[in-house]
Motif scaffolding. Structure first.
Motif: not given
Ligand SMILES: Nc1ncnc2c1ncn2[C@@H]1O[C@H](COP(=O)(O)OP(=O)(O)O)[C@@H](O)[C@H]1O
Ligand SMILES: O=C(OP(=O)(O)O)[C@H](O)COP(=O)(O)O
Length: 402
Positions: A138-156, A381-387, A393-396
């Motif tokens: 639903t959301l993807a067609p509403e935007f030109d691009a997606y930006v992921n700035d959420a490093y700390s959640a990138a392990h989810r 936290g979790g993302a940093y120790v995983r790195a 990290l799957v989000g990366i």
């Protein structure tokens, strides 16, 4: 070097969906400021200056927990950092959200409701499955691009983090970029001398695998917080049980008991545990007990002062120190001794140091420590120790795969 593209690669004046991580401590239902807001505010300011229109997507807490609340108060904290209004809509991808998104003009910023309130965001599934969720479709067609700035959640592997890059133009934000660069450099570095890791906080599932994976690099682990209490339980002490309605221990013990017991016996003296703990007395004061004398019905909120001194001394003797998770409930001054003693010891020395965790890194500002006295303060936290373990990290991964 990262192989993802960044916001430098955006066309000007686009309509952007920006995933941030402002998962924050909650008091009386309201978000408390942590370092994540300020860091994301820098990315947001830069995007607004470039004439983009922004919808922000974020999560808070997990269903069933007290911290699982609306993001309405997060919009206020973010507004204060940006010094401009961040609009909020109590909907993520329904009609109300779509209407607000379609009204966005260049320079506007809108925060959508907690993504974890949407079906399909959780649980962890393959990115290709997440790309098929209604949230993403639903959301993807509403935007030109997606930006992921959420490093700390990138392990989810959650829809808002891994679904969009599979179906649209996607780039890393500044927080993602800088944290990735700093934490990869740490991962790739070799250390001379003694390396100490201080592990605490609430999430055993994130920390236990780390102990085994950084085994070659880290000489000793100092444990505290909820995680440390679970290891004390493995040693047969009367601690690490849920009391007074807390929900920290028993489910984690049920899920991870075997691993905790195995790691405890394999690591022996390299895994240091508290020798004393602190609790709140009936009179509301800090009271301490040696682990041999602790009582099952008491809720322990910090390591004791003997342990705090011992861990601080070990930190002073170290050449590199990594911290993830607080040793106690440092938000309450009475129970900050463990966490603050370790952080102060790091600040006094010139060892290489990294402090990670959305909550834990907050202790630096709360107790007048200075960020410059640490080699890197990660908002993750979790993302940093995983790195640190070298795991991706799957989000990366999904940003890099593009
Ligand atoms: N004994 C304890 N009882 C309850 N909470 C604790 C205890 N020790 C530490 N904590 C809490 O752990 C939190 C940090 O844990 P966590 O969320 O896992 O780490 P981070 O966000 O820093 O990655 C702190 O906010 C602190 O209050
Ligand atoms: O705060 C977070 O992680 P952290 O406490 O490990 O830093 C992230 O927002 C991930 O949240 P989650 O651990 O509920 O998936």
């Amino acid at each position: 070097m990262p192989t993802f593209t960044t916001i430098d690669d955006l066309e000007p004046a686009q309509r952007l969906l920006v995933r941030i991580d402002v998962n924050a401590p909650i008091e009386d239902g309201t978000a408390q400021d942590n370092r994540r807001f300020a860091r994301h505010a820098e990315t947001i300011s830069e995007l607004l200056e470039d004439g983009h229109a922004l919808a922000l997507l974020a999560h808070q807490g997990r269903p069933g927990r007290d911290t699982f609340v609306s993001l309405e108060s997060h919009a206020d904290v973010l507004s204060a950092h940006l010094d401009r209004e961040v609009a909020f809509v109590s909907d993520t991808f329904g009609e109300e959200a779509l209407e607000a998104i379609r009204d966005l003009e260049p320079g506007d910023v809108l925060l959508l409701e907690n993504s974890r309130m949407c079906e399909g965001e959780l649980p962890e599934e393959e990115p290709a499955v997440k790309a098929e969720t209604e949230l993403v479709r639903t959301l993807a067609p509403e935007f030109d691009a997606y930006v992921n700035d959420a490093y700390s959640a990138a392990h989810r592997s959650h829809a808002s983090l891994v679904g969009f890059p599979l179906v649209m133009d996607a780039h890393a934000g500044r927080v993602m970029e800088t944290e990735y660069t700093a934490n990869s450099a740490i991962r790739d570095r070799e250390f001379d001398g003694t390396v100490t890791m201080v592990l605490g906080g609430t999430k055993a599932e994130d920390l236990i695998p780390v102990i085994e994976q950084v085994d070659d690099t880290v000489d000793r682990f100092c444990l505290g917080g909820i995680v440390g209490e679970l290891f004390l339980r493995a040693d047969g002490h009367d601690v690490g049980y849920d009391v007074d309605g807390t929900e920290f221990f028993d489910h984690q013990w049920a899920d991870h008991r075997e691993t905790i017991e195995r790691v405890r016996s394999e690591y022996g003296d390299r895994l240091l545990l508290a020798s004393d703990l602190a609790a709140e007395s009936d009179a509301g004061e800090r009271t301490e007990a040696a682990v041999e004398n602790i009582e099952k019905e008491t809720s322990y909120l910090d390591v004791g002062s003997e342990t705090a001194r011992r861990y601080a001394d070990l930190v002073r003797e170290s050449d590199a120190v990594f911290v993830k998770g607080a040793l106690g409930v440092f938000e309450d001054e009475r129970f900050a001794d463990g966490t603050v003693s370790v952080l102060s010891a790091i600040a006094e020395t010139d060892c290489f140091s990294v402090v990670g965790g959305g909550d834990t890194s907050r202790a630096i500002g709360m107790y007048d420590l200075e960020e410059k006295d640490f080699s890197h303060v990660s908002v993750a936290g979790g993302a940093y120790v995983r790195a640190l373990t070298g795991d991706s990290l799957v989000g990366i991964d999904v940003l890099e795969r593009r």
